[in-house]
Design a protein around this motif. Structure first.
Motif, PDB file in Angstrom:
ATOM      1  N   ILE A 288       0.844  -1.202   0.000  1.00 17.35           N
ATOM      2  CA  ILE A 288       0.000   0.000   0.000  1.00 17.35           C
ATOM      3  C   ILE A 288       0.874   1.246   0.000  1.00 17.35           C
ATOM      4  O   ILE A 288       1.880   1.321   0.706  1.00 17.35           O
ATOM      5  N   HIS A 289       0.500   2.220  -0.802  1.00 19.59           N
ATOM      6  CA  HIS A 289       1.231   3.486  -0.867  1.00 19.59           C
ATOM      7  C   HIS A 289       1.269   4.102   0.532  1.00 19.59           C
ATOM      8  O   HIS A 289       0.250   4.152   1.227  1.00 19.59           O
ATOM      9  N   PRO A 290       2.422   4.591   0.989  1.00 20.71           N
ATOM     10  CA  PRO A 290       2.534   5.130   2.357  1.00 20.71           C
ATOM     11  C   PRO A 290       1.490   6.201   2.672  1.00 20.71           C
ATOM     12  O   PRO A 290       1.005   6.280   3.797  1.00 20.71           O
ATOM     13  N   ASP A 291       1.144   7.032   1.684  1.00 22.50           N
ATOM     14  CA  ASP A 291       0.170   8.101   1.927  1.00 22.50           C
ATOM     15  C   ASP A 291      -1.250   7.569   2.093  1.00 22.50           C
ATOM     16  O   ASP A 291      -2.136   8.312   2.539  1.00 22.50           O
ATOM     17  N   ASP A 292      -1.497   6.316   1.706  1.00 18.52           N
ATOM     18  CA  ASP A 292      -2.857   5.752   1.755  1.00 18.52           C
ATOM     19  C   ASP A 292      -3.045   4.763   2.898  1.00 18.52           C
ATOM     20  O   ASP A 292      -4.169   4.302   3.133  1.00 18.52           O
ATOM     21  N   ARG A 293      -1.989   4.418   3.618  1.00 16.67           N
ATOM     22  CA  ARG A 293      -2.090   3.358   4.624  1.00 16.67           C
ATOM     23  C   ARG A 293      -3.042   3.710   5.770  1.00 16.67           C
ATOM     24  O   ARG A 293      -3.833   2.869   6.212  1.00 16.67           O
ATOM     25  N   ASP A 294      -2.964   4.957   6.249  1.00 21.44           N
ATOM     26  CA  ASP A 294      -3.847   5.340   7.364  1.00 21.44           C
ATOM     27  C   ASP A 294      -5.310   5.234   6.955  1.00 21.44           C
ATOM     28  O   ASP A 294      -6.158   4.782   7.746  1.00 21.44           O
ATOM     29  N   ASN A 295      -5.618   5.651   5.735  1.00 22.03           N
ATOM     30  CA  ASN A 295      -7.010   5.601   5.266  1.00 22.03           C
ATOM     31  C   ASN A 295      -7.494   4.153   5.155  1.00 22.03           C
ATOM     32  O   ASN A 295      -8.627   3.829   5.545  1.00 22.03           O
ATOM     33  N   VAL A 296      -6.640   3.256   4.644  1.00 22.43           N
ATOM     34  CA  VAL A 296      -7.017   1.846   4.514  1.00 22.43           C
ATOM     35  C   VAL A 296      -7.249   1.237   5.898  1.00 22.43           C
ATOM     36  O   VAL A 296      -8.245   0.535   6.121  1.00 22.43           O
ATOM     37  N   MET A 297      -6.354   1.513   6.848  1.00 27.24           N
ATOM     38  CA  MET A 297      -6.508   0.954   8.186  1.00 27.24           C
ATOM     39  C   MET A 297      -7.767   1.500   8.868  1.00 27.24           C
ATOM     40  O   MET A 297      -8.452   0.776   9.598  1.00 27.24           O
ATOM     41  N   ALA A 298      -8.079   2.772   8.619  1.00 27.57           N
ATOM     42  CA  ALA A 298      -9.290   3.360   9.201  1.00 27.57           C
ATOM     43  C   ALA A 298     -10.532   2.634   8.689  1.00 27.57           C
ATOM     44  O   ALA A 298     -11.466   2.370   9.447  1.00 27.57           O
ATOM     45  N   LYS A 299     -10.537   2.287   7.396  1.00 29.48           N
ATOM     46  CA  LYS A 299     -11.685   1.572   6.824  1.00 29.48           C
ATOM     47  C   LYS A 299     -11.796   0.165   7.410  1.00 29.48           C
ATOM     48  O   LYS A 299     -12.894  -0.321   7.705  1.00 29.48           O
ATOM     49  N   ILE A 300     -10.662  -0.517   7.564  1.00 34.62           N
ATOM     50  CA  ILE A 300     -10.668  -1.870   8.126  1.00 34.62           C
ATOM     51  C   ILE A 300     -11.149  -1.848   9.574  1.00 34.62           C
ATOM     52  O   ILE A 300     -11.970  -2.679   9.987  1.00 34.62           O
ATOM     53  N   ASN A 301     -10.681  -0.885  10.362  1.00 35.06           N
ATOM     54  CA  ASN A 301     -11.114  -0.776  11.763  1.00 35.06           C
ATOM     55  C   ASN A 301     -12.598  -0.439  11.853  1.00 35.06           C
ATOM     56  O   ASN A 301     -13.314  -0.932  12.737  1.00 35.06           O
ATOM     57  N   LYS A 302     -13.066   0.399  10.917  1.00 34.27           N
ATOM     58  CA  LYS A 302     -14.496   0.736  10.905  1.00 34.27           C
ATOM     59  C   LYS A 302     -15.339  -0.496  10.591  1.00 34.27           C
ATOM     60  O   LYS A 302     -16.401  -0.704  11.174  1.00 34.27           O
ATOM     61  N   LEU A 303     -14.832  -1.361   9.676  1.00 33.06           N
ATOM     62  CA  LEU A 303     -15.546  -2.586   9.335  1.00 33.06           C
ATOM     63  C   LEU A 303     -15.620  -3.517  10.537  1.00 33.06           C
ATOM     64  O   LEU A 303     -16.628  -4.195  10.754  1.00 33.06           O
ATOM     65  N   ARG A 304     -14.567  -3.551  11.339  1.00 32.84           N
ATOM     66  CA  ARG A 304     -14.592  -4.380  12.555  1.00 32.84           C
ATOM     67  C   ARG A 304     -15.703  -3.912  13.502  1.00 32.84           C
ATOM     68  O   ARG A 304     -16.312  -4.718  14.205  1.00 32.84           O
ATOM     69  N   GLU A 305     -15.972  -2.601  13.511  1.00 28.74           N
ATOM     70  CA  GLU A 305     -16.981  -2.058  14.413  1.00 28.74           C
ATOM     71  C   GLU A 305     -18.388  -2.215  13.837  1.00 28.74           C
ATOM     72  O   GLU A 305     -19.290  -2.684  14.523  1.00 28.74           O
ATOM     73  N   THR A 306     -18.576  -1.803  12.569  1.00 31.00           N
ATOM     74  CA  THR A 306     -19.922  -1.812  11.981  1.00 31.00           C
ATOM     75  C   THR A 306     -20.357  -3.191  11.536  1.00 31.00           C
ATOM     76  O   THR A 306     -21.546  -3.497  11.494  1.00 31.00           O
TER      77      THR A 306
ATOM     78  N   VAL B  51     -12.805   1.196  -0.217  1.00 33.50           N
ATOM     79  CA  VAL B  51     -11.827   2.282  -0.259  1.00 33.50           C
ATOM     80  C   VAL B  51     -10.987   2.145  -1.531  1.00 33.50           C
ATOM     81  O   VAL B  51     -10.717   1.036  -1.997  1.00 33.50           O
ATOM     82  N   THR B  52     -10.639   3.268  -2.100  1.00 32.40           N
ATOM     83  CA  THR B  52      -9.742   3.303  -3.259  1.00 32.40           C
ATOM     84  C   THR B  52      -8.375   3.766  -2.785  1.00 32.40           C
ATOM     85  O   THR B  52      -8.277   4.802  -2.091  1.00 32.40           O
ATOM     86  N   HIS B  53      -7.351   3.007  -3.116  1.00 31.31           N
ATOM     87  CA  HIS B  53      -6.000   3.393  -2.699  1.00 31.31           C
ATOM     88  C   HIS B  53      -4.986   2.944  -3.741  1.00 31.31           C
ATOM     89  O   HIS B  53      -5.307   2.232  -4.697  1.00 31.31           O
ATOM     90  N   ARG B  54      -3.744   3.358  -3.554  1.00 32.27           N
ATOM     91  CA  ARG B  54      -2.670   3.027  -4.483  1.00 32.27           C
ATOM     92  C   ARG B  54      -1.767   1.941  -3.894  1.00 32.27           C
ATOM     93  O   ARG B  54      -1.662   1.816  -2.676  1.00 32.27           O
ATOM     94  N   ILE B  55      -1.142   1.167  -4.790  1.00 35.32           N
ATOM     95  CA  ILE B  55      -0.120   0.206  -4.383  1.00 35.32           C
ATOM     96  C   ILE B  55       1.134   0.469  -5.207  1.00 35.32           C
ATOM     97  O   ILE B  55       1.057   0.940  -6.360  1.00 35.32           O
ATOM     98  N   ILE B  56       2.266   0.190  -4.597  1.00 36.37           N
ATOM     99  CA  ILE B  56       3.552   0.335  -5.296  1.00 36.37           C
ATOM    100  C   ILE B  56       4.133  -1.058  -5.494  1.00 36.37           C
ATOM    101  O   ILE B  56       4.425  -1.765  -4.523  1.00 36.37           O
ATOM    102  N   LEU B  57       4.287  -1.491  -6.749  1.00 39.62           N
ATOM    103  CA  LEU B  57       4.789  -2.820  -7.043  1.00 39.62           C
ATOM    104  C   LEU B  57       6.294  -2.889  -6.803  1.00 39.62           C
ATOM    105  O   LEU B  57       6.965  -1.866  -6.581  1.00 39.62           O
ATOM    106  N   ALA B  58       6.805  -4.107  -6.855  1.00 37.49           N
ATOM    107  CA  ALA B  58       8.237  -4.306  -6.614  1.00 37.49           C
ATOM    108  C   ALA B  58       9.087  -3.558  -7.634  1.00 37.49           C
ATOM    109  O   ALA B  58      10.195  -3.108  -7.329  1.00 37.49           O
TER     110      ALA B  58
ATOM    111  N   TYR C 145      -9.245  -0.648  -6.089  1.00 39.48           N
ATOM    112  CA  TYR C 145     -10.528  -0.458  -5.389  1.00 39.48           C
ATOM    113  C   TYR C 145     -10.771  -1.689  -4.529  1.00 39.48           C
ATOM    114  O   TYR C 145     -10.948  -2.796  -5.037  1.00 39.48           O
ATOM    115  N   LEU C 146     -10.772  -1.491  -3.207  1.00 44.27           N
ATOM    116  CA  LEU C 146     -10.929  -2.580  -2.244  1.00 44.27           C
ATOM    117  C   LEU C 146     -12.344  -2.546  -1.679  1.00 44.27           C
ATOM    118  O   LEU C 146     -12.816  -1.508  -1.210  1.00 44.27           O
ATOM    119  N   SER C 147     -13.040  -3.695  -1.727  1.00 44.05           N
ATOM    120  CA  SER C 147     -14.376  -3.831  -1.162  1.00 44.05           C
ATOM    121  C   SER C 147     -14.365  -5.015  -0.208  1.00 44.05           C
ATOM    122  O   SER C 147     -13.859  -6.084  -0.552  1.00 44.05           O
TER     123      SER C 147
END
Length: 870
Positions: free
Chosen positions: A440-458, A464-471, A479-481
């Motif tokens: 996961i792109h460093p600038d997008d990691r907090d947003n992805v983790m926030a969505k995952i934590n929200k899913l644990r609660e709700t 969430v849409t985010h970027r990845i950096i390949l090798a 786009y992650l659902s």
């Protein structure tokens, strides 16, 4: 051996066998030598091979048990008490062994004391006692939790003894016998007679049928009770009572009908599942099976038959495999499920076999229990599913999408093959969350983790849409659902979802967004269901909402509800023929901003085709300024029309003034001409002087009249009147200063009230003239019978300002003079200073400003002048 000895020998053998069966051993203990003599059973109970010396080293476990027995023996001798004790010993497998130790003291010889006795293994009995105690406690607990209780009816005493739970329910002390009346007093009144008759019939028939009745609790709630009973007979088969149980079955009754239906459906399902049971005794090689299996094999029910009959329809190519599976099952004592084919009516069917191996306590196989189920249809579905999975994999490749499953307990993630392709990884790589998180792109990691934590609660769904950096450094947009599929009391333990490579779509979206932002007007992109998909900055500026506040919301949020019905035809027209269309509702169209303010707009609709279907582009132009200019033009038109009317009125007024001037100046001019002719023929200088004085008088009157007419004419012709904010109270103060002498001499009282309105946009000189004329008239035409009182007040009526002047003077006879009150030179009293000019000037000035003046008056009571400003 004698017959008697032989019989004794046989008896000893029988006793020994019985002791072995009852687990009773014999022992002796020498107090002096501290040695035991044990029989075989005692060795077995103490878990030591028979004959092992009890002092042998390495048998400390055995010594601990003997030491416990020694302590009991020593205590018994020391305290001179019988040796009859229950002792708990430890077993090799860490379980407990309970033994009954019984002993007696033998005869003493030379100080040598010997004690002998029995040792019985009572572990099973102790376990049974403990289990019985536990079950009694569990019974009380279960009765309380399940709304269950039991009671015993003693017919000889005609009394009932209740369990704790029943006693609590009917409100009697625990253990106290009660009467039938007490037991039944809580029964629903409609059921009481039936219940009592049921009890009578039970005694009569010596048989207790199941009884259902309603019961009213102390809190007033109604419950359904089921009563079961068993008769109690004495040795002579006489009925002595009943042992009964009462249980709250309200919930069960409530669901009984549904359960009955489900049971019927279950019976039907069993027939459709196509399975049967069989039991194989591999020693005899005989099989017995269930009725359904018998019908399937076409053999007689409830009979035993050889194994080959069970396997007679197995496909020839599978028969060796089936035998191998069964043999392996017997060998390993573990049933591993397997499948095979059978041939039935020239058709191949698939059978799934599962089961278990039953063994005795020594681990020897007793029999094999199996279940054979026809899974042909399931196999077809599996093949179809396999085909669909292949299509799914192909579809994932085409759409650049993959699916995943994340076990949060083990932190392992299962990826579909296409996910490996998206991340450009080897399909054999073990995936954990950190594997994914690392890309996961460093600038997008907090947003992805926030969505995952929200899913644990709700525990619903998040995306969430985010970027990845390949090798290799390439960046992709993903786009992650995700959603939750497995939840326990401790929280979420499993998540599943999809992940799609939307890099190309994102690039197109950015391009389209750029075009959207370059649009000069506010633009909304609207999708299915009138939902806003995208907006530009102009729309943000126009409506005051952020993009996050509008995207995903209905367009109706921005449109007043009064346009709902009128928009329907336009919407149908656009859907029928999607093309650029200006929204025309037959009236001005408005939209609403965040503050609730309505904005006049022009809206143009345009079609946008994309992969998801038809989108609508709505371009919105704010026409507030245009509406303002239009309003100004219309207002100017109205003002021009009003000015034309005023000019027309003034022309009419000028025509009236021409007649007035002609009438009023004709006499003075004619008089002057006559005097002039007399003056010419007079010779006497004194007569000429006297005549000249009359000239001055006539000219003075003429000048006064001309000045009055000029002032009135200027008032009527003044089309550029200077307006400013003028205060009523300030104007009154100035007027009072001008009339100071008159107010003092007449002791006049002037009251004012300008609380409703104290200022007006007006011509300052005109307002001062109005105050001076109306106040001056009130002072001039005061009554000699009372002190002058003048009231001046303002009020607002229908958003118009009214100014009133009220006095208690002489008043005017309006029936005689009402039509000429405001005429020029019209007087209504024989006052030496009355000239009939003031009211005429006042009316002229008020009408020049677009207002009007009205009068109300009664003779010798007073007059009120009301000025209605425009």
């Amino acid at each position: 051996m004698s017959i008697e000895n032989h019989q004794l020998y046989n008896t000893d053998i029988a006793v020994a066998d019985l002791n072995a069966i009852a687990r009773i051993g014999y022992w002796k203990f020498n107090i002096k030598t501290q040695e035991f003599q044990l029989d075989k059973v005692t060795y077995e109970i103490l878990e030591l091979p028979h004959g092992t010396p009890h002092k042998k080293k390495g048998v400390a476990f055995f010594q601990d048990k003997l030491q416990s027995i020694k302590q009991l023996i020593t205590t018994s001798l020391k305290e001179n008490i019988p040796l009859n004790n229950v002792l708990k010993l430890s077993s090799i497998d860490t379980s407990d062994i309970w033994v009954l130790l019984i002993g007696k003291r033998n005869s003493e010889h030379k100080g040598n004391i010997e004690i002998s006795g029995l040792l019985q293994d009572i572990t099973d009995r102790k376990k049974s006692e403990n289990e019985l105690s536990r079950k009694n406690e569990l019974l009380d607990f279960t009765e309380n939790k399940a709304g269950l209780g039991h009671w015993k009816w003693d017919l000889t005493m005609n009394l009932i003894t209740c369990s704790e739970n029943i006693s609590r329910i009917i409100g009697t002390p625990i253990g106290t016998p009660v009467t039938i009346q007490k037991l039944t007093e809580g029964i629903h009144p409609e059921d009481l007679e039936y219940a009592l008759q049921h009890l009578k019939n039970s005694v009569k028939n010596k048989f207790f049928k199941t009884l259902f009745h309603r019961f009213i609790l102390n809190n007033g709630s109604e419950r359904v009770i089921q009563v079961l009973g068993e008769p109690i007979f004495d040795d002579t088969d006489e009925l002595t009572g009943f042992m009964c149980s009462s249980q709250d079955v309200t919930a069960r009754k409530y669901f009984e009908n549904e359960l009955l239906k489900k049971n019927q459906l279950f019976l039907v399902a069993q027939k459709k599942i196509k399975f049967g049971y069989w039991q194989w005794d591999h020693k005899t090689n005989l099989v017995n099976c269930s009725e359904n299996m018998s019908r399937f094999l076409n053999i007689e029910e409830n009979t035993k038959f050889p194994l080959n009959i069970l396997l007679k329809d197995v496909h020839p190519e599978d028969i060796d495999y089936v035998h191998a599976c069964l043999n392996e099952t017997v060998k390993t004592k573990l049933f591993i499920a397997f499948s095979h084919r059978i041939v039935r009516n020239d058709a191949i069917r698939y059978i799934k076999v599962n089961g278990k191996v039953n063994t005795d306590k020594n681990g020897n196989v007793l029999d094999v229990l199996g279940i054979s189920q026809d899974v042909t249809d399931q196999k077809a579905v599996e093949n179809k599913l396999l085909s669909k999975n292949q299509l799914l994999t192909f579809a994932e490749q085409i759409s650049k999408i993959g699916h995943w499953q994340w076990n949060l307990i083990t932190n392992t993630i299962d990826w579909s093959p296409n996910l490996y392709r998206i991340f450009e990884l080897d399909v054999n790589l073990k995936i954990e969350f950190q594997t994914y998180f690392h890309y996961i792109h460093p600038d997008d990691r907090d947003n992805v983790m926030a969505k995952i934590n929200k899913l644990r609660e709700t525990k619903t769904h998040e995306s969430v849409t985010h970027r990845i950096i390949l090798a290799n450094g390439n960046i992709k947009t993903i786009y992650l659902s995700a959603t939750v599929t497995n939840i326990e009391s401790g929280g979420v333990i499993e998540m599943v979802g999809t992940l799609q490579d939307v890099s190309e779509h994102r690039a197109e979206e950015i391009k389209f967004k750029g075009l959207l932002e370059s649009a000069p007007n506010a633009t909304l992109i609207i999708g299915k269901g009138n939902i806003i998909q995208m907006i530009n900055k102009e729309a943000v500026n126009l409506f005051g909402y952020t993009s996050e506040e509008l995207v995903g919301k209905s367009l109706n949020l921005l449109i007043p509800s009064r346009f709902d019905e009128k928009r329907k035809p336009a919407r149908k027209k656009f859907q029928k023929n999607p093309k650029v269309l200006k929204l025309d509702l037959g009236e001005d169209f408005y939209m609403i901003d965040k503050s609730g303010k309505e904005i006049p707009v022009e809206a143009t609709l345009g079609p946008l085709q994309n992969k998801g279907g038809l989108l609508i582009s709505m371009a919105i132009r704010n026409i507030t300024d245009e509406k303002l200019y239009q309003y100004k033009i219309l207002n100017a038109k109205e003002e021009l029309e009003l000015l034309t009317k005023e000019l027309t009125d003034q022309n009419h007024q000028l025509a009236d003034f021409t007649q007035i001037t002609s009438h009023n100046l004709r006499a003075p001019v004619s008089n002057l001409n006559s005097l002039l002719e007399i003056y010419k023929i007079m010779d006497d200088e004194e007569d000429r002087k006297e005549l000249f004085l009359k000239f001055e008088t006539v000219i003075s009157h003429l000048t006064s009249t001309l000045n009055t007419l000029i002032e009135a004419l200027n008032a009527k012709n003044n089309t550029a009147i200077d307006r400013r904010e003028v205060s009523f109270s300030s104007t009154l103060i100035k007027t009072e200063e001008i009339f100071t002498a008159e107010i003092l001499s007449t002791k006049a009282v002037i009251k004012s009230d300008f609380s409703e309105v104290d200022s007006i946009f007006y011509h300052k000189i005109y307002l001062e003239s109005i105050f001076q004329n109306l106040v001056g008239n009130a002072l001039k035409y005061k009554s000699d019978d009372r002190t002058p009182e003048i009231e001046i007040f303002s009020k607002i009526n229908k958003n118009k300002v009214t100014l009133c002047f009220k006095d208690n003077g002489l008043g005017i006879d309006l029936k005689r003079h009402g039509h000429k009150v405001f005429g020029l030179n019209k007087v209504f009293h024989n006052h030496p200073e009355a000239k009939g000019i003031g009211l005429f000037m006042t009316k002229t000035q008020i009408e020049a400003m677009g207002g009007k003046i009205v009068v109300e008056s009664k003779v010798n009571e007073g007059t009120t002048f009301s000025i209605h400003f425009n």
